[in-house]
Motif scaffolding. Structure first.
Motif, PDB file in Angstrom:
ATOM      1  N   UNK A  98       0.602  -1.470  -0.163  1.00 13.75           N
ATOM      2  CA  UNK A  98       0.608  -0.262  -0.003  1.00 13.75           C
ATOM      3  C   UNK A  98       0.834   0.936   0.018  1.00 13.75           C
TER       4      UNK A  98
ATOM      5  N   UNK B 242      -4.001   4.749   1.270  1.00 16.82           N
ATOM      6  CA  UNK B 242      -5.410   3.655   1.485  1.00 16.82           C
ATOM      7  C   UNK B 242      -5.819   4.285   0.308  1.00 16.82           C
ATOM      8  N   UNK B 243      -5.757   5.012  -0.815  1.00  9.55           N
ATOM      9  CA  UNK B 243      -6.032   5.026  -2.500  1.00  9.55           C
ATOM     10  C   UNK B 243      -4.851   4.318  -3.306  1.00  9.55           C
TER      11      UNK B 243
ATOM     12  N   UNK C 202      -3.061   4.242  -8.719  1.00 10.21           N
ATOM     13  CA  UNK C 202      -3.969   5.058  -7.662  1.00 10.21           C
ATOM     14  C   UNK C 202      -5.373   3.931  -7.867  1.00 10.21           C
ATOM     15  N   UNK C 203      -6.208   4.183  -6.976  1.00  9.66           N
ATOM     16  CA  UNK C 203      -7.358   3.421  -6.984  1.00  9.66           C
ATOM     17  C   UNK C 203      -8.993   4.131  -6.454  1.00  9.66           C
ATOM     18  N   UNK C 204      -9.683   3.926  -6.569  1.00 11.96           N
ATOM     19  CA  UNK C 204     -11.572   4.541  -6.174  1.00 11.96           C
ATOM     20  C   UNK C 204     -11.286   3.219  -4.865  1.00 11.96           C
ATOM     21  N   UNK C 205     -11.260   3.191  -3.398  1.00 13.19           N
ATOM     22  CA  UNK C 205     -11.678   2.567  -2.335  1.00 13.19           C
ATOM     23  C   UNK C 205     -13.475   2.349  -1.975  1.00 13.19           C
ATOM     24  N   UNK C 206     -13.761   2.740  -2.909  1.00 12.73           N
ATOM     25  CA  UNK C 206     -14.996   3.113  -2.839  1.00 12.73           C
ATOM     26  C   UNK C 206     -15.770   1.740  -3.734  1.00 12.73           C
TER      27      UNK C 206
ATOM     28  N   UNK D  83     -10.748  -2.254  -2.960  1.00 14.58           N
ATOM     29  CA  UNK D  83      -9.544  -2.706  -2.012  1.00 14.58           C
ATOM     30  C   UNK D  83      -8.123  -3.157  -2.059  1.00 14.58           C
ATOM     31  N   UNK D  84      -7.554  -3.306  -0.941  1.00 13.55           N
ATOM     32  CA  UNK D  84      -6.383  -3.276  -1.771  1.00 13.55           C
ATOM     33  C   UNK D  84      -5.912  -3.916  -1.793  1.00 13.55           C
TER      34      UNK D  84
END
Lengths: 219, 300
Positions: free
Chosen positions: A10, A13-14, A60-64, A67-68
């Motif tokens: 990670x 968190x995004x 980069x990702x959208x945690x909505x 998830x990791x």
């Protein structure tokens, strides 16, 4: 690629970082660029920006949306397949450089440290096209490499507080090109008219990781 | 419609959501230091505008010219006066032509936001109107606002944000939460432990690029990790400089860096951290990624 054993970790968190090595080595760089190209063409769900670095890929990702763990799982499947081992097929660029003089105050010292005279150094420096290893330290900034081992030289002891856009920098087996004014501890060996950053253009930069650069000396 | 700046503290800038997607071009996203405060000001103003003013602790003063226009004020805790009359902060007012708005330091916070029922008329540069001070890009001529600057306002089109039903209370003075950083495994176990047990002080060296911390407990005095391969940075990364100074990288950070990163602040606490004033003591507490993401969901 399997002996490279990429680490998925990670970055906050995004974002997730796929790191192929902890030292700069060409095959880790190639693996990062190949993976980034593959992901740009086939982005997993929830993925935003994908950025190749020297030996890693930032995802980069959208945690909505994801998830990791879910994303790491998807990436491991991709890394385990042959899909990311495609040959790099970047654009070839020719960059005209005025070496030495006021534009390259460190050129003579660089050549001397490598036990070469200046024309020999320039010839060896320009002998083969270099690859764009990564971009993004500053707007339009590109790292090109790697030079043959005999041309490797550490950075300078002193940092210059400001070099101009279009400065050709040399250190650590690489040649870099600035596109904005930045501080640097690298050797200044020349100057180019080429500017790899235009905020009014889309995209604002022309050189991308995986492209190749042929440096050419201006008379 | 326009505003004429008559007084500006340092680093007052035009911001929008940020210039995302350009790390590879060498540009970090910028955008408001306190993203939630920026949104709250728009909700108060019930505006569809993308842009707003970010001000720093010293505040700003300006004169409004034009037809009646709503403006929302939020982020930090500033003192607001309109035509010399004290008004509430974290509120919205309808501005009339000739109104003089004067914002001065209040009891808490570093960053305040003013959102209007119209957009600040600055050009879109690489997909955004946000000011990136490190590059000198976007916003008003790529720079901080100064007295004498005049900014036009133009009608906004987009989704109107409405005020939340209950005002958001400022968080308690709790620890700032983090997830371990990409180079955490390079630090000795004692240092990792000390990092979570010690307190650090927000130094006076803070700006939109980063916040330097004073390490009075000497957690990193002997940390000597050098020559890492340059790698991607995200806002909230805590980087330990060569002399042992911890620095928390903020919205205008450089896109890549080669100093070791011990931790990354969680997104849900980044706004709260940005508002901590110099001299404030801060502790850092580790959480899992899943917890950090659940907190983000709750905050939205």
């Amino acid at each position: 690629m399997d002996d490279l054993r990429p680490t998925l970790m990670p970055l906050g968190d995004q974002a997730l970082l796929v790191r192929f090595a902890r030292r700069l080595e060409m095959r880790a760089n190639q693996a990062a660029i190949s993976l980034a190209h593959h992901l740009v063409a086939n982005p997993p769900a929830g993925v935003g920006e994908i950025v190749p670095n020297l030996v890693s890929v930032l995802v980069r990702y959208d945690s909505e949306i994801t998830s990791f763990d879910a994303l790491a799982g998807a990436l491991r499947l991709i890394l385990g397949s042959e899909a990311t081992e495609a040959e790099l097929n970047g654009t070839k660029h020719h960059i005209q450089v005025r070496f030495g003089g006021a534009a390259g105050p460190d050129l003579e010292a660089v050549a001397a440290q490598l036990n070469l005279d200046v024309p020999d150094f320039i010839a060896r420096h320009n002998a083969a096209p270099l690859q764009v290893l990564t971009t993004g330290f500053a707007p339009g900034f590109v790292y090109c490499g790697m030079h043959e081992e005999a041309l490797h030289l550490p950075r300078r002891q002193e940092v210059r507080t400001r070099v101009m856009p279009g400065t050709i920098l040399f250190a650590a087996g690489q040649t870099a090109i600035t596109a904005t004014a930045i501080p640097t501890g690298w050797h200044v060996i020349g100057q180019t008219e080429f500017r790899n950053f235009d905020p009014t253009a889309t995209p604002p930069t022309m050189l991308h990781a995986g492209d190749s650069v042929q440096f050419e000396a201006m008379p | 419609m326009k505003i004429d700046i008559t007084r500006a503290g340092p680093l007052a800038t035009v911001q929008d959501r940020g210039r995302h997607g350009h790390f590879a071009d060498g540009i970090s996203a910028s955008g408001p230091m306190d993203a939630a405060g920026f949104v709250r000001a728009a909700q108060l103003a019930e505006t569809a505008a993308d842009t707003g003013l970010e001000i720093t602790m010293a505040g700003i003063a300006f004169t409004y010219t034009g037809k009646a226009l709503k403006a929302g004020f939020s982020g930090g805790a500033f003192t607001l006066a309109i035509n010399g009359k004290p008004e509430q902060w974290n509120a919205a007012y309808t501005l009339e032509t000739g109104d003089k708005i004067d914002i001065k330091p209040g009891p808490a916070g570093n960053y305040g936001y003013i959102r209007f029922g119209a957009d600040l008329d600055v050009p879109v540069v690489i997909g955004s109107r946000a000011t990136n001070l490190i590059v000198g890009l976007g916003g008003f001529e790529g720079r901080a606002l100064r007295p004498g600057d005049s900014l036009r306002l133009v009608p906004a089109s987009g989704e109107i944000l409405h005020a939340p039903e209950t005002p958001v209370a400022p968080g308690p003075e709790a620890a700032i939460r983090f997830v371990w950083g990409i180079d955490a495994d390079r630090f000795p176990a004692e240092t990792l432990h000390a990092f979570t047990q010690s307190s650090f002080t927000i130094s006076t060296k803070l700006d939109r690029m980063g916040v330097r911390l004073e390490d009075r407990d000497a957690v990193f005095t002997n940390a000597r990790i050098l020559s890492l391969v340059s790698d991607a940075i995200v806002p909230g990364d805590i980087q330990i400089l060569g002399d042992g100074t911890p620095i928390v990288l903020m919205r205008d950070h450089q896109p890549t860096g080669g100093y070791p990163r011990i931790a990354t602040l969680i997104s849900a606490d980044l706004d709260r951290f940005a508002q901590l004033r110099p001299g404030t003591k801060v502790q850092f507490a580790p959480v899992t990624i899943a917890h950090a993401q659940a907190l983000m969901k709750k905050a939205r």
